[in-house]
Design an enzyme around this catalytic site. Structure first.
Site, PDB file in Angstrom:
ATOM      1  N   ASP A 184       0.845  -1.187   0.000  1.00 39.13           N
ATOM      2  CA  ASP A 184       0.000   0.000   0.000  1.00 39.13           C
ATOM      3  C   ASP A 184       0.886   1.244   0.000  1.00 39.13           C
ATOM      4  O   ASP A 184       2.101   1.175   0.175  1.00 39.13           O
ATOM      5  CB  ASP A 184      -0.922  -0.001   1.222  1.00 39.13           C
ATOM      6  CG  ASP A 184      -0.147   0.051   2.537  1.00 39.13           C
ATOM      7  OD1 ASP A 184       0.419  -0.992   2.915  1.00 39.13           O
ATOM      8  OD2 ASP A 184      -0.090   1.120   3.166  1.00 39.13           O
ATOM      9  N   HIS A 503       2.076  -8.609  -4.149  1.00 42.11           N
ATOM     10  CA  HIS A 503       0.969  -7.750  -3.715  1.00 42.11           C
ATOM     11  C   HIS A 503       1.501  -6.323  -3.622  1.00 42.11           C
ATOM     12  O   HIS A 503       1.998  -5.879  -2.586  1.00 42.11           O
ATOM     13  CB  HIS A 503       0.444  -8.238  -2.361  1.00 42.11           C
ATOM     14  CG  HIS A 503      -0.792  -7.523  -1.906  1.00 42.11           C
ATOM     15  ND1 HIS A 503      -2.047  -7.846  -2.364  1.00 42.11           N
ATOM     16  CD2 HIS A 503      -0.971  -6.493  -1.049  1.00 42.11           C
ATOM     17  CE1 HIS A 503      -2.938  -7.060  -1.788  1.00 42.11           C
ATOM     18  NE2 HIS A 503      -2.310  -6.221  -0.983  1.00 42.11           N
ATOM     19  N   ASP A 528       2.474 -17.222  -5.748  1.00 41.87           N
ATOM     20  CA  ASP A 528       2.854 -15.988  -6.424  1.00 41.87           C
ATOM     21  C   ASP A 528       1.613 -15.389  -7.060  1.00 41.87           C
ATOM     22  O   ASP A 528       1.410 -15.462  -8.271  1.00 41.87           O
ATOM     23  CB  ASP A 528       3.942 -16.279  -7.467  1.00 41.87           C
ATOM     24  CG  ASP A 528       4.457 -15.019  -8.131  1.00 41.87           C
ATOM     25  OD1 ASP A 528       4.239 -13.930  -7.571  1.00 41.87           O
ATOM     26  OD2 ASP A 528       5.079 -15.130  -9.204  1.00 41.87           O
ATOM     27  N   GLU A 537       2.934 -10.134  -0.162  1.00 43.38           N
ATOM     28  CA  GLU A 537       3.097  -8.687  -0.074  1.00 43.38           C
ATOM     29  C   GLU A 537       4.575  -8.350   0.108  1.00 43.38           C
ATOM     30  O   GLU A 537       5.393  -9.194   0.475  1.00 43.38           O
ATOM     31  CB  GLU A 537       2.287  -8.102   1.088  1.00 43.38           C
ATOM     32  CG  GLU A 537       2.249  -6.575   1.068  1.00 43.38           C
ATOM     33  CD  GLU A 537       1.227  -5.980   2.018  1.00 43.38           C
ATOM     34  OE1 GLU A 537       0.911  -4.779   1.862  1.00 43.38           O
ATOM     35  OE2 GLU A 537       0.749  -6.689   2.920  1.00 43.38           O
TER      36      GLU A 537
END
Length: 559
Positions: A184, A503, A528, A537
């Protein structure tokens, strides 16, 4: 992650497997080897399926292939492979020492990924993984090329950040810069702590190996070590998180994890979260440690760091009980943990920088109640960083040592015991994975723990030199770069068959140099897949751990 994050991903169609469906696991690789390679004099081993009886090592170059070694595989390993539930064999080719490019061939099983033997084989991985921090920069344009692919990000998140949730009304506090935290784009002080701490420890423990390395970042032309310049990018953002009385805001975040796509296209408003003692203690530790490292390169910046550290330390003394921020307005990473270890680390770094006897007493009171972590430093437990600073303090001489000798002995003994157990664990594991101490430990982000545990091994080697510690640290890297159930590198852009779908909201192709979280709840369970945030991630703290682990083996450039 919180359930709300999972529901958001499900809504967006980004979770590739629901909780009631089995993981889409691929069969284990037939031959599993560190696909980066080996130092000429180090132990060289691979893991293969039980049908492997004999094997040979081929040297590959422009003239073709040549057999240089052949041998019999080990007896079947059964008792030590509960992590992957297989019967396996070890292939030992330590006798091969000539620098070059090689592969392993096993009758009826095939060939391994190619690998290198050489003294400088870890330089490119270190540079790539460290440069990945630059590619994570927020608030600026970044660009880089890796293996012929150019990665580019326009300046992003230039409106950071709003004060609505900290009592400031809908007004903006300039808080641009720093690194995106993980998959993120948010920015968190607590996770910055262990990240900056490990990167500074790399400079502290291996200065002759990495200080002169050119990482190709915008600041490379100056005289400051590139790694220190990269850390400064994060520190400049952290300054914006400190209030005038020393309190530190907990994070700067969007309300949720909704946006996917290029960072510059993210228009979701981002808000500061209320202050807390945990963030304030991490901030204090980072700034106090940075002041020492910058002193020789930029005295004015070092003074600025120390002043900020002392201000936040005074705030902590005024608030001896933990204060947690109200994060009810956010569904993003909470990074909530007891603040004891962060206060301990802050005291260690501030004492080491200032020599203040009162701060040393505060540290030793706290240190008397703790031990080294089972899995190395993490964002929720930074004891190892503080204890490492204390045990290798520059305030000690043959004539004088202000530390408590009984505490020094206990902590040293505890460290050596942890390092010895890591050596034993690696020796008994079919993939020579050192993590887990007396159990096979698979958890969210365990690849970061595998890398981070090398701090204990190298610290132990400095206090009580033992070649087994350094060798075990190499085995940890070997596991991450291919000697694992999947026979794959867990680092994007490096080694054999690296992750292609991490991710990561920047999307594909995978940006290079990032360590993915790894398999759990066992050694088979990694996929994956973009949606597998719990296994695939990326995160700044895991990369920092890998930066530290790699720094120990960088070959310095000849002068």
């Amino acid at each position: 992650m919180r359930l709300t994050f999972l529901l958001t991903l499900l809504t967006l169609g980004l979770v590739a497997h629901a909780a009631d469906k089995p993981l889409n696991l691929t069969p284990g690789a037939a031959i599993r080897v560190n696909s980066i390679g080996f130092l000429p004099t180090s132990t060289k081993q691979a893991t293969a399926l039980a049908t492997a009886k004999t094997f040979r090592v081929l040297r590959i170059d422009s003239t073709g292939e040549q057999e240089v070694f052949s041998a019999t595989a080990s007896a079947p390993l059964q008792t030590a492979t509960t992590d992957t539930r297989e019967t396996l064999r070890t292939l030992d080719f330590s006798a091969v020492t000539e620098p070059g490019r090689y592969l392993i061939e096993v009758p009826d099983l095939g060939r391994s990924a190619p690998f290198t033997i050489g003294n400088d084989l870890w330089n490119v991985p270190f540079t790539t993984v460290t440069r990945a921090m630059y590619l994570w920069r927020c608030g600026t344009e970044v660009t880089g090329t890796h293996n012929g692919v150019t990665y580019h990000q326009h300046a992003c998140h230039l409106a950071d950040g709003w004060l609505d949730h900290v009592g400031g009304g809908h007004t903006r506090r300039a808080s641009t810069g720093g690194w995106h935290d993980a998959g993120d784009y948010n920015k968190y002080v607590v996770n910055a702590g262990v990240t900056v701490g490990l990167m500074l420890k790399a400079l502290e423990h291996f200065p002759n190996r990495i200080s002169a390395l050119n990482l190709g970042i915008p600041e490379s032309a100056n005289t400051t070590p590139d790694l220190l310049d990269e850390i400064r990018w994060e520190l400049e953002w952290l300054f914006t998180m400190q209030l005038e009385d020393g309190r530190v805001y907990h994070k700067l975040s969007s309300p949720d994890f909704r946006f996917w796509g290029p960072a510059a296209n993210d228009k979701d408003p981002r808000y500061l979260a209320p202050w807390g003692t945990n963030a304030t203690a991490h901030f204090t530790a980072m700034m106090a440690a940075a002041a020492r490292h910058f002193r020789a390169h930029d005295a004015a910046f070092a003074d600025r760091c120390l002043k900020a550290a002392e201000l936040s330390w005074a705030c902590l003394l005024k608030h001896p009980q933990q204060i947690d921020p109200d994060q009810s307005a956010f569904q993003t990473g909470g990074y909530g943990a007891p603040d004891h270890s962060a206060r301990l680390w802050a005291a260690a770094e501030l004492w080491e920088t200032t020599g203040d006897a009162a701060v040393l007493r505060e540290f030793e009171i706290r240190a008397s109640k703790v031990a080294f972590s089972e899995n190395g430093p993490g964002w929720g437990d930074v004891n190892d960083l503080g204890l490492a600073t204390y045990l290798r303090s520059g305030h000690t001489t043959k004539e004088s040592d202000p530390r408590n000798p009984a505490l020094v002995r206990r902590l040293t003994d505890d460290l050596i015991a942890h390092a010895d157990r890591a050596v034993t664990t690696a020796a008994s594991n079919s993939h020579s994975r050192p993590l887990g101490v007396e159990r096979q430990d698979w958890s969210w982000g365990c690849n970061g723990n595998v890398a981070g545990q090398t701090l204990q091994l190298h610290l132990a080697d400095r206090l009580h030199p033992d070649p087994r510690y350094r060798e075990t640290a190499l085995l940890a890297l070997g596991h991450l770069f291919g000697r694992n159930y999947h026979g794959r590198s867990y680092v994007t852009g490096l080694g054999a068959n690296p992750p292609q779908h991490p991710h990561d909201r920047r999307g594909e192709p995978a940006w290079p140099g990032y360590l993915v979280g790894g398999a759990w709840p066992d050694g088979r369970s990694w996929v994956d897949e973009l949606g597998s945030y719990e296994r695939n991630e990326i995160a700044i703290n895991w990369n920092a751990a890998l930066i530290y682990a790699l720094a120990a083996f960088v070959e310095p450039a000849a002068k």
